[in-house]
Enzyme design. Structure first.
Site, PDB file in Angstrom:
ATOM      1  N   ASN A 150      -2.594 -16.155 -23.232  1.00  0.00           N
ATOM      2  CA  ASN A 150      -3.076 -16.958 -22.105  1.00  0.00           C
ATOM      3  C   ASN A 150      -2.813 -18.422 -22.397  1.00  0.00           C
ATOM      4  O   ASN A 150      -3.226 -18.913 -23.448  1.00  0.00           O
ATOM      5  CB  ASN A 150      -4.570 -16.710 -21.907  1.00  0.00           C
ATOM      6  CG  ASN A 150      -4.812 -15.277 -21.476  1.00  0.00           C
ATOM      7  OD1 ASN A 150      -4.343 -14.861 -20.435  1.00  0.00           O
ATOM      8  ND2 ASN A 150      -5.502 -14.510 -22.307  1.00  0.00           N
TER       9      ASN A 150
ATOM     10  N   SER B 223     -14.549  -6.768 -31.881  1.00  0.00           N
ATOM     11  CA  SER B 223     -13.198  -7.073 -32.333  1.00  0.00           C
ATOM     12  C   SER B 223     -13.240  -7.971 -33.565  1.00  0.00           C
ATOM     13  O   SER B 223     -13.961  -8.964 -33.583  1.00  0.00           O
ATOM     14  CB  SER B 223     -12.469  -7.798 -31.194  1.00  0.00           C
ATOM     15  OG  SER B 223     -11.228  -8.244 -31.638  1.00  0.00           O
TER      16      SER B 223
ATOM     17  N   CYS C 210     -18.378 -10.041 -22.060  1.00  0.00           N
ATOM     18  CA  CYS C 210     -17.785 -10.460 -23.333  1.00  0.00           C
ATOM     19  C   CYS C 210     -18.695 -11.532 -23.935  1.00  0.00           C
ATOM     20  O   CYS C 210     -18.871 -12.596 -23.347  1.00  0.00           O
ATOM     21  CB  CYS C 210     -16.375 -11.007 -23.076  1.00  0.00           C
ATOM     22  SG  CYS C 210     -15.567 -11.601 -24.560  1.00  0.00           S
TER      23      CYS C 210
ATOM     24  N   CYS D  31      -6.937 -18.910 -36.317  1.00  0.00           N
ATOM     25  CA  CYS D  31      -5.840 -18.235 -35.624  1.00  0.00           C
ATOM     26  C   CYS D  31      -5.098 -19.270 -34.778  1.00  0.00           C
ATOM     27  O   CYS D  31      -5.724 -19.992 -33.986  1.00  0.00           O
ATOM     28  CB  CYS D  31      -6.365 -17.098 -34.761  1.00  0.00           C
ATOM     29  SG  CYS D  31      -7.335 -15.917 -35.718  1.00  0.00           S
TER      30      CYS D  31
ATOM     31  N   CYS E 117      -5.373 -19.509 -30.761  1.00  0.00           N
ATOM     32  CA  CYS E 117      -6.707 -19.449 -30.154  1.00  0.00           C
ATOM     33  C   CYS E 117      -7.340 -20.834 -30.069  1.00  0.00           C
ATOM     34  O   CYS E 117      -7.415 -21.550 -31.070  1.00  0.00           O
ATOM     35  CB  CYS E 117      -7.584 -18.532 -30.997  1.00  0.00           C
ATOM     36  SG  CYS E 117      -9.302 -18.554 -30.489  1.00  0.00           S
TER      37      CYS E 117
ATOM     38  N   SER F  98      -7.642  -7.216 -34.433  1.00  0.00           N
ATOM     39  CA  SER F  98      -6.609  -8.084 -33.890  1.00  0.00           C
ATOM     40  C   SER F  98      -5.477  -8.194 -34.911  1.00  0.00           C
ATOM     41  O   SER F  98      -5.685  -8.652 -36.023  1.00  0.00           O
ATOM     42  CB  SER F  98      -7.231  -9.452 -33.605  1.00  0.00           C
ATOM     43  OG  SER F  98      -6.248 -10.310 -33.117  1.00  0.00           O
ATOM     44  N   LEU F  99      -4.284  -7.759 -34.519  1.00  0.00           N
ATOM     45  CA  LEU F  99      -3.169  -7.739 -35.475  1.00  0.00           C
ATOM     46  C   LEU F  99      -2.238  -8.937 -35.311  1.00  0.00           C
ATOM     47  O   LEU F  99      -1.969  -9.657 -36.241  1.00  0.00           O
ATOM     48  CB  LEU F  99      -2.357  -6.456 -35.292  1.00  0.00           C
ATOM     49  CG  LEU F  99      -2.704  -5.256 -36.162  1.00  0.00           C
ATOM     50  CD1 LEU F  99      -1.646  -4.186 -35.981  1.00  0.00           C
ATOM     51  CD2 LEU F  99      -2.818  -5.626 -37.633  1.00  0.00           C
TER      52      LEU F  99
ATOM     53  N   CYS G 187      -8.826 -14.337 -22.973  1.00  0.00           N
ATOM     54  CA  CYS G 187      -8.743 -14.241 -24.427  1.00  0.00           C
ATOM     55  C   CYS G 187      -8.100 -15.482 -25.026  1.00  0.00           C
ATOM     56  O   CYS G 187      -7.047 -15.918 -24.577  1.00  0.00           O
ATOM     57  CB  CYS G 187      -7.888 -13.052 -24.839  1.00  0.00           C
ATOM     58  SG  CYS G 187      -8.701 -11.513 -24.583  1.00  0.00           S
TER      59      CYS G 187
ATOM     60  N   GLY H 100     -15.813 -16.808 -31.955  1.00  0.00           N
ATOM     61  CA  GLY H 100     -16.329 -16.449 -33.274  1.00  0.00           C
ATOM     62  C   GLY H 100     -15.826 -15.122 -33.783  1.00  0.00           C
ATOM     63  O   GLY H 100     -15.271 -14.323 -33.039  1.00  0.00           O
ATOM     64  N   GLU H 101     -16.016 -14.935 -35.073  1.00  0.00           N
ATOM     65  CA  GLU H 101     -15.655 -13.672 -35.726  1.00  0.00           C
ATOM     66  C   GLU H 101     -16.953 -12.875 -35.901  1.00  0.00           C
ATOM     67  O   GLU H 101     -17.810 -13.244 -36.715  1.00  0.00           O
ATOM     68  CB  GLU H 101     -14.978 -13.980 -37.075  1.00  0.00           C
ATOM     69  CG  GLU H 101     -14.918 -12.850 -38.056  1.00  0.00           C
ATOM     70  CD  GLU H 101     -14.260 -11.567 -37.513  1.00  0.00           C
ATOM     71  OE1 GLU H 101     -13.113 -11.621 -37.066  1.00  0.00           O
ATOM     72  OE2 GLU H 101     -14.932 -10.505 -37.554  1.00  0.00           O
TER      73      GLU H 101
ATOM     74  N   CYS I 211     -15.561 -21.202 -34.399  1.00  0.00           N
ATOM     75  CA  CYS I 211     -15.101 -20.121 -35.276  1.00  0.00           C
ATOM     76  C   CYS I 211     -14.444 -20.738 -36.504  1.00  0.00           C
ATOM     77  O   CYS I 211     -13.686 -21.698 -36.383  1.00  0.00           O
ATOM     78  CB  CYS I 211     -14.089 -19.240 -34.542  1.00  0.00           C
ATOM     79  SG  CYS I 211     -13.548 -17.827 -35.549  1.00  0.00           S
TER      80      CYS I 211
ATOM     81  N   GLU J 246     -20.243 -19.454 -25.282  1.00  0.00           N
ATOM     82  CA  GLU J 246     -19.585 -19.007 -24.061  1.00  0.00           C
ATOM     83  C   GLU J 246     -19.663 -17.510 -23.882  1.00  0.00           C
ATOM     84  O   GLU J 246     -19.551 -16.747 -24.840  1.00  0.00           O
ATOM     85  CB  GLU J 246     -18.133 -19.469 -24.056  1.00  0.00           C
ATOM     86  CG  GLU J 246     -18.063 -20.930 -23.684  1.00  0.00           C
ATOM     87  CD  GLU J 246     -16.662 -21.473 -23.763  1.00  0.00           C
ATOM     88  OE1 GLU J 246     -15.984 -21.522 -22.733  1.00  0.00           O
ATOM     89  OE2 GLU J 246     -16.269 -21.845 -24.865  1.00  0.00           O
TER      90      GLU J 246
HETATM   91  S1  SF4 Z   1      -8.975 -15.374 -32.318  1.00  0.00           S
HETATM   92 FE1  SF4 Z   1     -11.122 -14.872 -32.763  1.00  0.00          FE
HETATM   93  S2  SF4 Z   1     -11.199 -14.942 -35.019  1.00  0.00           S
HETATM   94 FE2  SF4 Z   1      -9.321 -16.024 -34.436  1.00  0.00          FE
HETATM   95  S3  SF4 Z   1      -9.938 -18.216 -34.299  1.00  0.00           S
HETATM   96 FE3  SF4 Z   1     -10.153 -17.293 -32.232  1.00  0.00          FE
HETATM   97  S4  SF4 Z   1     -12.310 -16.692 -32.103  1.00  0.00           S
HETATM   98 FE4  SF4 Z   1     -11.835 -16.977 -34.293  1.00  0.00          FE
END
Ligand code: SF4
Length: 348
Positions: A283, A180, A88, A99, A102, A203-204, A326, A148-149, A95, A75
């Site tokens: 979101n 990020s 973006c 988190c 997410c 990302s904290l 996000c 993804g990371e 991923c 995406e």
């Molecule tokens: S916030 Fe980013 S690192 Fe965390 S699960 Fe979602 S895509 Fe992966």
């Protein structure tokens, strides 16, 4: 070109055609002899992603659902802004990090993307917005904040950024790119040593290990003390006027109290970090159990950070209605999109 017995200038011609004019097939490079185009087609591909669907938000944000050659979702989001656009891109399909706020996390890791697949997302977004073979607009920003990371696809990422920065190609320089991370500490340290590096955002999501362990389980591997230590180290690589960013997703009743704001300010001040904080109201992303913080809670949180000397900004959500915002990227198809279905290219 050497292998094919062609002169070196042909390689430059092909690079410019694919990256400056953003052509997506060898056949479209009409300045090459026909036989050469055919020979290229036999040994390589100029593009590998296919457009599955395209969604356009009420606010002009576009989300592209693409597919890799092996059938995996990718995406990309194009965010038009008055003076510049932001694209973006994703660095992985799915991923592996979990988190809890997410949606992408729910896909798990399908695989990391190649450098070509990262570059091609940007090509597709620019071609859709400006047309093929047009000049890449000056000032386009890139953010590695899609699915993804990025630091788990580090080699592909850095290669893609170098290709996109080439003046003979799209010429999107690293100073216009922000990547990020959820906090892959060794890569933060490594990035600091790279001279042509992009900007960094971390990302904290929580000011304490206890809460961050729940929201971002990667914290169990690299807790806040280690993460902020690496950020402090990274700070030495900042150029004059450059700051790095902490992203803080705001979840109603979870991490958005006045106490959390004070804890966050104290944490950053203790490490004496020259950073700013972006507050991102969550979101909505069913079936995740979170709600966005109220505007009042966000305002109070921001005021507390500012009062303690931390510059804090509230990020306006973009493309929520098409699941482009996000934390919402989860390869959703049209059945989940409530409004503003895309234009003629959109899948039914
Ligand atoms: S916030 Fe980013 S690192 Fe965390 S699960 Fe979602 S895509 Fe992966």
């Amino acid at each position: 070109m050497q292998e094919l017995g062609e002169p070196a200038y042909r390689a430059r011609q092909i690079f410019a055609a694919l990256h400056s004019r953003r052509l997506q097939s060898f056949d479209a490079i009409t300045e090459l002899p026909k036989e050469l185009r055919a020979a290229l087609g036999k040994r390589a591909t100029a593009s590998t992603l296919t457009l599955e669907s395209r969604y356009v938000s009420e606010d002009g944000t576009r989300r592209y659902l693409l597919k890799t050659h092996d059938g995996l979702p990718v995406e990309t989001v194009f965010i038009p802004e008055e003076r510049r656009d932001t694209i973006c891109f994703s660095s992985q399909s799915g991923c592996p990090l979990q988190c809890s706020f997410c949606l992408t996390a729910q896909l798990g890791l399908l695989r990391s993307l190649s450098a070509g697949e990262i570059v091609e997302q940007v090509v597709i977004a620019l071609n859709d917005a400006y047309g093929v073979a047009t000049e890449t607009p000056h000032g386009t920003n890139l953010v590695g904040m899609g699915a993804g990371e990025p630091f788990l696809a580090f080699e592909s990422l850095m290669k893609a950024l170098r290709v996109m920065a080439d003046p003979a190609g799209m010429h999107i320089v690293p100073g216009r790119v922000t990547v990020s991370t959820a906090g892959i500490v060794p890569r933060i340290r490594e990035l600091a040593t790279i001279s042509d590096r992009p900007h960094l955002a971390v990302s904290l999501a929580a000011p304490t290990d206890e809460l961050r362990d729940q929201l971002m389980p990667i914290n169990k591997k690299w807790p806040l003390q280690e993460l902020l230590g690496a950020c402090k180290e990274f700070e030495k690589s900042l150029k004059p006027g450059e700051r790095f960013t902490f992203e803080y997703v705001m979840l109603d009743g979870v991490n958005d109290s006045e106490d959390h704001a004070r804890q966050l300010a104290n944490l950053l001040n203790r490490h004496q970090l020259r950073a700013k904080v972006n507050l991102i109201p969550h979101n909505p992303a069913a079936p995740l159990p979170y709600l966005p913080s109220t505007p009042m809670a966000v305002e109070k949180f921001q005021a507390i950070l500012e009062a303690k000397g931390i510059p804090a900004f509230v990020r306006r959500p973009r493309g929520r209605d098409i699941y482009a915002a996000c934390g919402q990227l989860a390869a959703r198809g049209s059945e989940n999109v409530a409004t503003s279905m895309g234009s003629s290219n959109a899948a039914p």
